[in-house]
Each structure stands twice: as structure tokens, then as C-alpha cells.
Design an enzyme around this catalytic site. Structure first.
Site, PDB file in Angstrom:
ATOM      1  N   TYR A 106       0.834  -1.223   0.000  1.00 60.20           N
ATOM      2  CA  TYR A 106       0.000   0.000   0.000  1.00 60.20           C
ATOM      3  C   TYR A 106       0.870   1.275   0.000  1.00 60.20           C
ATOM      4  CZ  TYR A 106      -3.622   3.220   1.652  1.00 60.20           C
ATOM      5  OH  TYR A 106      -4.496   4.262   1.783  1.00 60.20           O
ATOM      6  N   LYS A 201     -12.470   0.345   4.805  1.00 62.36           N
ATOM      7  CA  LYS A 201     -12.875  -0.160   3.499  1.00 62.36           C
ATOM      8  C   LYS A 201     -14.085  -1.101   3.661  1.00 62.36           C
ATOM      9  CE  LYS A 201      -9.278   2.206   2.354  1.00 62.36           C
ATOM     10  NZ  LYS A 201      -7.937   1.645   2.303  1.00 62.36           N
TER      11      LYS A 201
HETATM   12  C1  LIG Z   1      -6.745   2.018   2.839  1.00 60.88           C
HETATM   13  C2  LIG Z   1      -5.681   1.024   3.090  1.00 60.88           C
HETATM   14  C3  LIG Z   1      -4.762   1.183   4.129  1.00 60.88           C
HETATM   15  C4  LIG Z   1      -4.765   2.391   5.025  1.00 60.88           C
HETATM   16  O1  LIG Z   1      -5.931   2.490   5.736  1.00 60.88           O
HETATM   17  P1  LIG Z   1      -6.507   3.907   6.295  1.00 60.88           P
HETATM   18  O2  LIG Z   1      -7.704   3.488   7.059  1.00 60.88           O
HETATM   19  O3  LIG Z   1      -6.791   4.739   5.088  1.00 60.88           O
HETATM   20  O4  LIG Z   1      -5.432   4.489   7.130  1.00 60.88           O
HETATM   21  C5  LIG Z   1      -3.820   0.197   4.324  1.00 60.88           C
HETATM   22  N1  LIG Z   1      -3.757  -0.889   3.524  1.00 60.88           N
HETATM   23  C6  LIG Z   1      -4.610  -1.072   2.496  1.00 60.88           C
HETATM   24  C7  LIG Z   1      -4.475  -2.283   1.644  1.00 60.88           C
HETATM   25  C8  LIG Z   1      -5.594  -0.126   2.245  1.00 60.88           C
HETATM   26  O5  LIG Z   1      -6.415  -0.291   1.213  1.00 60.88           O
END
Ligand SMILES: *Cc1c(COP(=O)(O)O)cnc(C)c1O
Length: 385
Positions: A106, A201
């Protein structure tokens, strides 16, 4: 026989109150009965009913649900996915420590490893996760503290072999399982030490909670807690409440969104204006067999590579009627983004090239709209190019 994960998503994380919805505890602080009692609360491990940076009952309910779903002894929530990632790294690494991470991790994780970690004297070796044995070969015994993987990866959806990771001894192995959600795969079952999610997500699933979570053996999670209580990337009980509510519908959302994503991805594979389509459950995916072995769902995200550059992508997305131009994924709305100029902007061009983040690459997160409507919309937007 144990319940299916879709059932556990409903039954897990209940307290003794008999309320069918989680209770919101918005308070930051609890009263002690005496000064002695205050000392007990201040020094307890994950002290309950003391101060919300230490723990909070609404957050605990969310953590319990995730621990159950991941088959873990314990879970710990954070104010974001990055709060979880940075806390895990800084809980276990010191000056001179070494990390092995996959090269297509990421974007913000990559920036954290290349920026603050490097500045603090924590060195990272990046490996290709699709090459067998690459993680184990990069481990420096006695010095490597963590092995960081992410599967499926973002945005090209490569798959990292969980069994291979689980077999690594010495450093703690950590898997960012965000794209899969706890219902899509269970890294701990393969011997991985810590599973991690951005619950922002799919878990939260409604674009209204910023939250991270990790799960694993109690001793490990307690060690991260002891650090994170000072780090302060603490979760909001409001967000934990929204994420727990989101978790209750994760099963049906995933079934719908994953089926739609695969249907739409399939419909695009042979399109003359598209160079390639990536989704783990497409037979054409380079690691399709591995994906089918370790994942229960193929995911709501796929990537397409348009024959063309940024301006072709700009025209295409402007032709779309339903999809919103936005990062993130796992929510009700279908989203589209251009990784090279958004999630991965700022990375050097040779780095982007090696990660396959080309000028024609677009990432879709399929939402809860009708799949036929989405197929029609994407195809009319391509036809208008
Ligand atoms: C969005 C995401 C993150 C970070 O998460 P946040 O809640 O935005 O801090 C880390 N890893 C993956 C694979 C992501 O999609």
C-alpha cells in the site's frame, strides 16, 4: 461443525447487555472508586473503564467481533489502517532493525517505510511477492523483526502465498488483508502472526468510519497495545460503532459485490480498447489457482489497463454515468481511480513502471448497484472513446 464466517459476522462481538445494536460509549474517562482503584485501572493491561485511549467498551465489542472472525485470541483497533500499520512497525522495530516488505505494498505503507522508518534507522528490503521463497530469502536472522505482506495487493491484485509466509520462523509475519476482509481469507490459519485491516474499506463498508484493526495471539496484540497506548492512533467509538454495524451486513455485501466485480471484469476481458483486466478470480490471473486456494471471495476490486494514456483514461471516466471518481473501496458506490496520479502519485516513474502502475491503469471498486447497469455503463463509456 463451526459456523460459517457469514454467520459469525452476525453473532460475534455481542456484550451482555442484550441490546441487539452495539451501545455507544462516547466518554473519554471513567471515575474510580478510590485512589487505590485508580492505580489499579492505570496500570492494568488494556485497562477497561479507565480512559478511552486505553480501551473503550464500544471499541472492545468491535475488536471481539474481528478476533472471532479471524480465529484470533485477541484484536486491537486503531484510528485508521495506517495507525495500525505504523503502530505495529514501531512496537517491534528499533534503530538497526530490518523489515522485509513486498514491493507492491500500500502506498502510504511504502512511504512510511521509506520516510520515517529509514530516518529512524529501520531498514527495509523490498521483495517481489509473486516469486516463490522471496520473503524467506531476504530475512536476516537476528535482525529482521517483521515481514510485511499484503494480499491481494493494490492496485494490481497480486497474490502473496500465505502458506509460505506462515512457514517463516524468526520475524513476526504481518498480512494486510484489507482487500479480502475477514470473510474472504484467514491468514492466521496459515500460520501468519498478525492479520491487519483498514476497516475503513469493506468492513465499515459505508464510507463513514476511519478505522484500523489487527488480530493475533494475545501476547503479541498486548505488546502492540503497550506501545500504541503511547502512540495514540486511538479509534473513535463512533467509528467503531459504524464499523460494527457495517460488519453485520458484510456477508451479503461481499456476495453481491464480488459476484458483480467478477461478472463485470469478465465482460471487459475481450474488449478491443482494453489491454488487460486483473481480478484474482479471473482464470487469466497469473496466480488464479493460488487465489482460489486461499481466498473465499475474489474481491470487489479489479484493475483494467486501457490502450492509451492519461487523457484516454480522463475521457473514459468522464463518460461514466454511475461510477464516482474516488479512492477507497468496499462501499455501496462504485468507484474508479487512476492510481498513477492519485493513490500512487509522488512515486518515481521507474518505481511506478516496476509496480505495473501504468498511465492506462484504472482501478474499479464495485459497489451495490445492479451489475447489469454497471456493465452497460462501462461499455457505453468505452464505446464513446
Ligand atoms: C486504505 C488502506 C490502508 C490504510 O488504511 P486507512 O484506514 O486509510 O489508514 C492500508 N492498507 C490497504 C491495503 C488499504 O487499502
Amino acid at each position: 461443525m463451526p459456523d460459517k464466517p457469514e454467520t459469525s459476522a452476525i453473532t460475534a462481538g455481542r456484550d451482555a447487555s442484550r441490546s441487539l445494536a452495539p451501545a455507544l460509549w462516547p466518554n473519554t474517562v471513567w471515575e474510580s472508586e478510590s485512589l487505590t482503584d485508580a492505580t489499579r485501572r492505570a496500570t492494568g493491561l488494556r485497562s477497561e473503564t479507565f480512559y478511552s485511549r486505553f480501551s473503550n467498551p464500544t471499541v472492545t465489542q468491535f475488536e471481539d467481533a474481528i478476533a472471532t472472525l479471524e480465529g484470533a485470541e485477541s484484536a486491537l483497533a486503531f484510528g485508521s489502517g495506517m495507525g495500525a500499520i505504523s503502530s505495529v512497525i514501531l512496537a517491534f522495530c528499533s534503530q538497526g532493525s530490518h523489515i522485509v516488505a513486498q514491493n507492491n505494498i500500500y502506498g502510504a505503507t511504502l512511504s512510511f517505510l521509506l520516510g520515517p522508518c529509514k530516518r529512524l534507522g529501520i531498514e527495509t528490503t523490498f521483495v517481489d511477492p509473486t516469486v516463490a521463497g522471496s520473503f524467506a530469502a531476504a530475512v536476516q536472522p537476528g535482525r529482521t523483526m517483521l515481514v510485511l505482506a499484503e494480499t491481494p495487493s493494490n492496485p494490481r491484485l497480486s497474490i502473496t502465498n500465505l502458506e509460505e509466509l506462515g512457514a517463516i520462523n524468526g520475524p513476526f509475519t504481518v498480512v494486510d488483508s484489507t482487500l479480502s476482509t475477514p470473510l474472504g481469507q484467514r491468514p492466521l490459519d496459515f500460520g501468519v502472526d498478525i492479520v491487519l485491516h483498514s476497516a475503513t474499506k469493506g468492513i465499515g463498508g459505508h464510507n463513514d468510519a476511519l478505522l484500523g484493526v489487527i488480530a493475533g495471539e494475545k501476547d503479541l496484540i498486548d505488546a502492540v497495545w503497550a506501545y500504541s497506548v503511547m502512540h495514540g492512533a486511538s479509534p473513535s467509538p463512533h467509528d467503531a460503532l459504524n464499523a460494527l454495524r457495517g460488519l453485520r451486513t458484510l456477508g451479503v455485501r461481499l456476495q453481491h459485490q464480488n459476484t458483480s466485480a467478477l461478472t463485470i471484469a469478465r465482460s471487459l476481458e475481450t474488449h478491443s480498447k482494453i489491454a488487460s483486466v486483473q481480478h484474482p478470480f479471473l482464470e487469466s490471473h497469473a496466480q488464479h489457482d493460488l487465489a482460489r486456494q486461499q481466498m473465499r471471495y475474489g474481491g470487489t476490486v479489479f484493475a483494467i489497463e486501457l490502450d492509451g494514456d492519461f487523457s484516454v483514461c480522463e475521457s473514459f471516466v468522464s463518460n461514466l454515468r454511475i461510477a464516482h471518481i474516488a479512492t477507497s473501496f468496499g462501499g455501496p458506490e462504485t468507484l474508479v481511480c487512476h492510481p498513477a496520479t492519485s493513490t500512487h502519485v509522488g512515486l518515481p516513474s521507474d518505481e511506478l513502471e516496476s509496480l505495473g502502475v501504468t498511465a492506462g491503469l484504472l482501478r474499479f471498486s464495485i459497489g451495490l448497484e445492479d451489475a447489469d447497469d454497471l456493465v452497460d455503463d462501462i461499455h457505453q463509456a468505452l464505446a464513446a472513446l
